[in-house]
Design a protein around this motif. Structure first.
Motif, mmCIF file in Angstrom:
data_model
loop_
_atom_site.group_PDB
_atom_site.id
_atom_site.type_symbol
_atom_site.label_atom_id
_atom_site.label_comp_id
_atom_site.label_asym_id
_atom_site.label_seq_id
_atom_site.Cartn_x
_atom_site.Cartn_y
_atom_site.Cartn_z
ATOM 1 N N ASN A 348 0.835 -1.202 0.000
ATOM 2 C CA ASN A 348 0.000 0.000 0.000
ATOM 3 C C ASN A 348 0.873 1.257 0.000
ATOM 4 O O ASN A 348 0.652 2.202 0.761
ATOM 5 N N ALA A 349 1.892 1.243 -0.843
ATOM 6 C CA ALA A 349 2.836 2.361 -0.911
ATOM 7 C C ALA A 349 3.433 2.418 -2.315
ATOM 8 O O ALA A 349 3.409 1.441 -3.065
ATOM 9 N N THR A 350 3.975 3.600 -2.657
ATOM 10 C CA THR A 350 4.540 3.835 -3.985
ATOM 11 C C THR A 350 6.021 4.169 -3.863
ATOM 12 O O THR A 350 6.416 4.975 -3.021
ATOM 13 N N VAL A 351 6.841 3.540 -4.696
ATOM 14 C CA VAL A 351 8.265 3.868 -4.755
ATOM 15 C C VAL A 351 8.444 5.040 -5.722
ATOM 16 O O VAL A 351 8.123 4.938 -6.900
ATOM 17 N N ILE A 352 8.970 6.149 -5.198
ATOM 18 C CA ILE A 352 9.152 7.357 -6.006
ATOM 19 C C ILE A 352 10.525 7.366 -6.675
ATOM 20 O O ILE A 352 10.688 7.847 -7.795
ATOM 21 N N ALA A 353 11.527 6.848 -5.985
ATOM 22 C CA ALA A 353 12.886 6.812 -6.535
ATOM 23 C C ALA A 353 13.640 5.666 -5.892
ATOM 24 O O ALA A 353 13.251 5.144 -4.849
ATOM 25 N N MET A 354 14.742 5.282 -6.541
ATOM 26 C CA MET A 354 15.550 4.162 -6.069
ATOM 27 C C MET A 354 17.027 4.514 -6.224
ATOM 28 O O MET A 354 17.409 5.171 -7.202
ATOM 29 N N GLN A 355 17.824 4.125 -5.240
ATOM 30 C CA GLN A 355 19.270 4.274 -5.345
ATOM 31 C C GLN A 355 19.892 2.882 -5.396
ATOM 32 O O GLN A 355 19.710 2.072 -4.502
ATOM 33 N N LYS A 356 20.604 2.613 -6.488
ATOM 34 C CA LYS A 356 21.204 1.299 -6.705
ATOM 35 C C LYS A 356 22.685 1.485 -6.978
ATOM 36 O O LYS A 356 23.064 2.150 -7.944
ATOM 37 N N VAL A 378 9.999 5.795 -0.465
ATOM 38 C CA VAL A 378 8.642 5.261 -0.502
ATOM 39 C C VAL A 378 7.650 6.312 -0.009
ATOM 40 O O VAL A 378 7.903 7.002 0.983
ATOM 41 N N GLN A 379 6.516 6.425 -0.707
ATOM 42 C CA GLN A 379 5.416 7.278 -0.260
ATOM 43 C C GLN A 379 4.215 6.402 0.067
ATOM 44 O O GLN A 379 3.902 5.461 -0.677
ATOM 45 N N GLY A 380 3.566 6.670 1.193
ATOM 46 C CA GLY A 380 2.400 5.887 1.553
ATOM 47 C C GLY A 380 1.698 6.453 2.768
ATOM 48 O O GLY A 380 2.108 7.469 3.344
ATOM 49 N N GLU A 381 0.605 5.787 3.153
ATOM 50 C CA GLU A 381 -0.096 6.182 4.370
ATOM 51 C C GLU A 381 0.817 5.979 5.570
ATOM 52 O O GLU A 381 1.696 5.119 5.561
ATOM 53 N N GLN A 382 0.578 6.773 6.606
ATOM 54 C CA GLN A 382 1.424 6.665 7.795
ATOM 55 C C GLN A 382 1.373 5.262 8.386
ATOM 56 O O GLN A 382 2.390 4.722 8.836
ATOM 57 N N GLY A 383 0.204 4.638 8.335
ATOM 58 C CA GLY A 383 0.097 3.274 8.854
ATOM 59 C C GLY A 383 0.911 2.287 8.038
ATOM 60 O O GLY A 383 1.534 1.374 8.582
#
Length: 601
Positions: A348-356, A378-383
């Motif tokens: 229940n969250a979205t990955v906005i960017a990644m560092q590899k 990661v962006q998502g609800e606080q829960g």
């Protein structure tokens, strides 16, 4: 060279190349080695039972047990509590903070798996640094390096030590009179000298070479995603009006992510997929300029705002938040992609960017293969973000709250680990004491059965199961003896200490490119045979190989703890070479000397 030896060397070289190129997850490579060994077993003198003997090898089972014991310590928050108490003494001095970090992770890594210790301490050390206005990059590399240095203090400090000890025992079974399994504290005097050398270097030299990479800036700036954040206005008559985001298929058609819907100045919250779009809605999305142009050309009635006016706050609210997480060593996501693992729905969250590997990835995130050590924004609800902090698949860079641990079980976990160490020190087989300790961890409630499974580094277990038969094949075919004869012939007129240094350097370089455990399996049989040919102590050669494989500082991928601090510290690849390279050179000279002085040749 016989056909059998040539075949084993071909398999060995192929395995090393695949390991070094990182084409596949390490456990799959090991599984492939095992499959190949089963096919060629009749040719190289192995039975099918020999080819899969890595699964029943005492080293494999002991390492598995140590992962479980470390998991029990982790779940009770014992290391976290010790860290909190020690950090109160650190003050604002960089040297004192560095010493406190060493004093926390050193004794811990001597008795539990050092990757578990570093995972617990990353958020603690990061928080301490930020509270005192110091860049976390000044402390995280020392955290990683000290955990490795302390791992050579005892037999159970790392899986590499346990494996090397078992290989020594197997050499004894095959007729090596001087070989034997190591005792729990048998090589501790040498380990203390190595740890002291590393600590002195880090305090007086290494800390001056550490970069100052500030990570307190706005997180969207740090990940350089602002240029990928855009606002699209839904105009009157737009074909998307009246449909939900799912029905619009914007994400699937254009590989973009809608992070927020703003309507009449209000954020509508995280339940984006069920929102019916209306005229005047502003879609806050993550997309490149090419993707924006593609959307504008394909969808009628959309207006692209020329400038995004907001940063973090545009994708934060009372309900939504941002979190930086690192993919843990035993994560189930490894080898998959965000799409194949159904990441968004699963967490229940979205990955906005990644560092590899030090490089930021902002486009086509869904297609990028996920690996241990990748850092995700990661962006998502606080829960949902709180769930990340409790999920064993992730290491968070924010400090865990006390309720995340079973603090009331700390005395039990400490007693169990203490009992394992005590009975092993008194002569009981470490395999027996560790397995009993695992059972007690579950029976006393320090660890649940589910958490027991999560604690095990299955990639390491499969690696051991795959490469141990390869080492056995080198022995059976005479391949190890052949290499040893060549090494002994070229070293006849060289002092023994130089030969020992050579094995240390080869092991150090190989570990920087492939797994430390694979390095030990490949080199120990050669080292034992070389020592026997030269009339030297094989145990000394095993120690040199083991110490070099357990302490790899010069690359971020040479050892698991380096990979773990890579993203949270904001490091670049060459930072490890700059700080760790000199330390590797110093230890390449001094460790064989320590072995010679304390152990003998």
């Amino acid at each position: 060279m016989t056909l059998e030896i040539a075949l084993v060397f071909a398999l060995l070289i192929a395995a090393l190349v695949v390991f070094a190129l990182d084409l596949f997850p390490i456990d799959f490579v090991a599984f492939g080695i095992m499959a190949a060994m089963l096919v060629v077993a009749p040719v190289v003198g192995l039975t099918p039972r020999d080819a899969i003997s890595g699964f029943s090898n005492p080293a494999t089972i002991t390492v598995l047990a140590m992962f479980i014991l470390s998991g029990g310590v982790y779940r009770t928050g014992l290391v976290n509590e010790l860290g909190h108490r020690a950090i109160r003494l650190a003050g604002n001095s960089e040297v004192r903070q560095l010493m406190v970090v060493m004093l926390i992770v050193g004794p811990t890594s001597a008795f539990i798996n050092n990757t578990a210790a570093v995972a617990i301490l990353i958020p603690l050390v990061t928080t301490m640094a930020r509270e005192h206005g110091r860049a976390p990059s000044k402390l995280l590399i020392p955290l990683s390096y000290t955990s490795q240095l302390a791992g050579v203090l005892t037999l159970i400090g790392t899986s590499t030590n346990i494996l090397a000890s078992e290989l020594a025992a197997e050499a004894a079974d095959r007729g090596c009179a001087q070989c034997h399994a190591f005792g729990l504290f048998e090589f501790t005097p040498v380990g203390v000298l190595i740890l002291a050398t590393g600590a002195i270097y880090l305090l007086f030299v290494g800390r001056r070479l550490l970069p100052e990479r500030r990570t307190e800036s706005e997180i969207t700036e740090r990940y350089e995603v602002k240029e990928y954040l855009s606002e699209i206005v839904v105009l009157q008559g737009c074909e998307l009006v009246g449909s939900t985001l799912v029905e619009s298929r914007l994400s699937e058609r254009f590989d973009v992510q809608v992070l927020e819907i703003i309507r009449e100045g209000q954020k509508l919250g995280p339940a984006l997929s069920n929102r019916v779009l209306q005229p005047g809605d502003i879609l806050f999305i993550r997309a490149s300029s090419d993707q924006l142009l593609a959307i504008k050309d394909a969808v009628e009635g959309l207006a692209i705002e020329p400038e995004v006016r907001l940063g973090d706050q545009a994708i934060k609210s009372d309900e939504l938040g941002l979190l930086e997480v690192v993919i843990a060593p035993n994560a189930s996501l490894i080898g998959g992609t965000l799409e194949s693992t159904n990441f968004r729905n699963r967490y229940n969250a979205t990955v906005i960017a990644m560092q590899k590997h030090g490089e930021f990835i902002r486009e086509r995130l869904g297609k990028a293969r996920l690996d241990f050590g990748d850092t995700l924004l990661v962006q998502g609800e606080q829960g949902s973000l709180e769930q990340f902090k409790r999920d064993a698949d992730f290491i968070v860079t924010e400090e865990l709250q006390p309720e995340a641990f079973r603090r009331e079980k700390m005395p039990l976990a400490l007693a169990i680990v203490g009992g394992v160490v005590l009975f092993a020190a008194l002569g009981a087989p470490i395999l027996v004491t560790a397995m009993v300790g695992c059972v007690l961890m579950v029976l006393t409630g320090c660890l649940s059965v589910t958490e027991l499974h999560e604690s095990i580094r299955w990639d390491v277990i499969f690696l051991l199961a795959g490469v141990i038969p390869l080492g056995l094949a080198m022995e059976r075919t005479g391949g190890a003896a052949l290499v040893a004869q060549m090494a002994a012939g070229s070293a006849e007129h060289v002092p023994p200490i130089v030969v020992l240094m050579l094995f240390y350097v080869i092991s150090m370089l190989l570990t920087g490119l492939i797994s430390n455990n694979a390095t030990v399996v490949v080199l120990v049989p050669v080292g034992v045979a070389t020592a026997q040919a030269l009339g030297l102590d094989p145990q000394a050669f095993i120690l040199a190989i083991m110490f070099a494989a357990s302490t790899s500082f010069w690359t971020p991928v040479g050892y698991q703890t380096n990979t773990m601090v890579y993203g949270p510290g904001g490091y670049k690849f060459l930072d490890f070479t700059k700080v760790g390279g000199p330390l590797n050179v110093i230890l390449a000279v001094l460790t064989p000397i320590f072995i010679y002085l304390v152990w003998g040749l």
